[in-house]
Design a protein around this motif. Structure first.
Motif, mmCIF file in Angstrom:
data_model
loop_
_atom_site.group_PDB
_atom_site.id
_atom_site.type_symbol
_atom_site.label_atom_id
_atom_site.label_comp_id
_atom_site.label_asym_id
_atom_site.label_seq_id
_atom_site.Cartn_x
_atom_site.Cartn_y
_atom_site.Cartn_z
ATOM 1 N N UNK A 271 0.831 -1.203 0.000
ATOM 2 C CA UNK A 271 0.000 0.000 0.000
ATOM 3 C C UNK A 271 0.867 1.255 0.000
ATOM 4 N N UNK A 272 1.914 1.265 0.804
ATOM 5 C CA UNK A 272 2.812 2.427 0.864
ATOM 6 C C UNK A 272 3.522 2.643 -0.472
ATOM 7 N N UNK A 273 3.972 1.561 -1.086
ATOM 8 C CA UNK A 273 4.690 1.663 -2.359
ATOM 9 C C UNK A 273 3.767 2.183 -3.461
ATOM 10 N N UNK A 274 2.567 1.627 -3.562
ATOM 11 C CA UNK A 274 1.662 2.061 -4.637
ATOM 12 C C UNK A 274 1.215 3.503 -4.426
ATOM 13 N N UNK A 275 1.062 3.928 -3.170
ATOM 14 C CA UNK A 275 0.711 5.326 -2.898
ATOM 15 C C UNK A 275 1.831 6.251 -3.372
ATOM 16 N N UNK A 276 3.080 5.839 -3.136
ATOM 17 C CA UNK A 276 4.208 6.657 -3.601
ATOM 18 C C UNK A 276 4.221 6.751 -5.127
ATOM 19 N N UNK A 277 4.001 5.616 -5.808
ATOM 20 C CA UNK A 277 4.024 5.604 -7.276
ATOM 21 C C UNK A 277 2.947 6.545 -7.832
ATOM 22 N N UNK A 278 1.812 6.650 -7.143
ATOM 23 C CA UNK A 278 0.748 7.567 -7.584
ATOM 24 C C UNK A 278 1.176 9.032 -7.541
ATOM 25 N N UNK A 279 2.175 9.349 -6.731
ATOM 26 C CA UNK A 279 2.618 10.741 -6.620
ATOM 27 C C UNK A 279 3.639 11.113 -7.691
ATOM 28 N N UNK A 280 4.022 10.153 -8.529
ATOM 29 C CA UNK A 280 5.008 10.397 -9.580
ATOM 30 C C UNK A 280 4.379 10.121 -10.945
ATOM 31 N N UNK A 281 4.875 10.783 -11.975
ATOM 32 C CA UNK A 281 4.409 10.517 -13.333
ATOM 33 C C UNK A 281 5.036 9.228 -13.851
ATOM 34 N N UNK A 282 4.240 8.452 -14.577
ATOM 35 C CA UNK A 282 4.766 7.233 -15.179
ATOM 36 C C UNK A 282 4.751 6.062 -14.222
ATOM 37 N N UNK A 283 5.059 4.877 -14.773
ATOM 38 C CA UNK A 283 4.883 3.626 -14.037
ATOM 39 C C UNK A 283 6.120 3.144 -13.298
ATOM 40 N N UNK A 284 7.295 3.707 -13.604
ATOM 41 C CA UNK A 284 8.532 3.141 -13.050
ATOM 42 C C UNK A 284 9.402 4.162 -12.327
#
Length: 293
Positions: A271-284
């Motif tokens: 959950x923490x990792x996916x929340x962080x990814x949502x704050x950045x553009x792109x998938x990687x």
């Protein structure tokens, strides 16, 4: 032969976003994020004999991401991505492209024998060539209770059939699904009732799964396992876009399980990792060290 590789298998492509193109495809996203947790990962796919294919391989080389990717005489895959007001992607996925034509090679057979976990979806099975390769790969993997076969359903543009979904759920021992996909699957197979949790218990028992992961966007996520369920609320973050967030969730969860963490520990980290990814553009995006320790 030691089996220690975690494979993301299926589409490798370019997401063409409003701000430009970014490398994507669920298996590549999954494998990249797994590698950030210090595990050996590998992307299995195909790209074209073209500039876009060259750029994908160069990108993976820069990321030090291992891959088993064939060059085939089809164009490298592209997806036109538009974002709605909430940053949720709307996809236009081009057909008859390289990742629809992944060949089953001797090197792929050897890789399968060394694979500890594989993550595959429904999208890459829209063509008979790649579908056959995915099925052969799973058949060649070690057939023991420790090997993880993760079916991360990704229902896109009608590129799926009841037969493909059924076969993939029979092959897997971990199912990852979101709330919208669960509704679609329930209608497809006529599961009774309206309660999502009940439907998850039905699927867990019907397919004898180790775990079922249900993500519900801002409404949290669940991990069902025989006899118990874990629920974690979704953190409130400023969303750049949600592209690849689900893949990063799956990667963080599986990496944590393979590293010996409990379901609850793995769930919280995912959950923490996916929340962080949502704050950045792109998938990687590169994950901060505190999330990968």
């Amino acid at each position: 032969m030691e089996k220690n590789i975690i494979v993301g298998m299926g589409e490798a492509l370019w997401d063409v976003l409003p701000e430009g193109k970014k490398i994507g495809g669920a298996p590549a996203n999954f494998a990249y994020h797994v590698s950030q947790f210090g595990l050996d990962s590998c992307v299995v796919s195909a790209v074209g004999e073209d500039k876009l294919g060259d750029e994908i391989l160069s990108n993976f080389d820069e990321k030090k991401l291992n891959y088993n990717i064939e060059r085939v005489p089809y164009p490298t895959g592209t997806v036109m991505v538009e974002l709605d007001a909430a940053g949720v992607p709307i996809y236009d996925i081009k057909q008859n492209v390289a990742w629809d034509n992944i060949p089953f090679t001797p090197s792929l057979k050897e890789l399968a024998k060394r694979t500890r976990a594989v993550c595959y979806g429904s999208l890459a099975q829209r063509s008979i060539v790649s579908r056959t390769t995915i099925n052969q790969f799973i058949d060649e993997m070690p057939q023991d209770n420790e090997t993880l076969k993760i079916f991360d359903i990704n229902l896109r543009q009608g590129f799926y059939t009841p037969e493909i979904i059924t076969k993939s759920m029979e092959q897997c021992n971990i199912l990852k699904i979101n709330d919208e996909e669960l509704v679609t699957i329930s209608r497809m197979f006529d599961y009774p009732g309206i309660d999502l949790e009940n439907k998850c218990w039905i699927l867990l028992g019907k397919y004898n799964l180790k775990m079922l992961i249900l993500t519900c966007g801002v409404n949290g996520s669940y991990v069902f396992s025989p006899g118990k369920v874990s629920f974690v609320r979704t953190p409130k973050v400023e969303v750049a876009d949600t592209v690849g967030a689900g893949d990063s969730f799956t990667a963080a969860f599986i990496a944590s399980i393979l590293q010996g963490k409990t379901i609850e520990e793995a769930h919280n980290r995912a959950v923490e990792v996916s929340a962080f990814v949502c704050t950045r553009n792109g998938a990687m995006p590169k994950l901060p060290a505190e999330l990968t320790r």
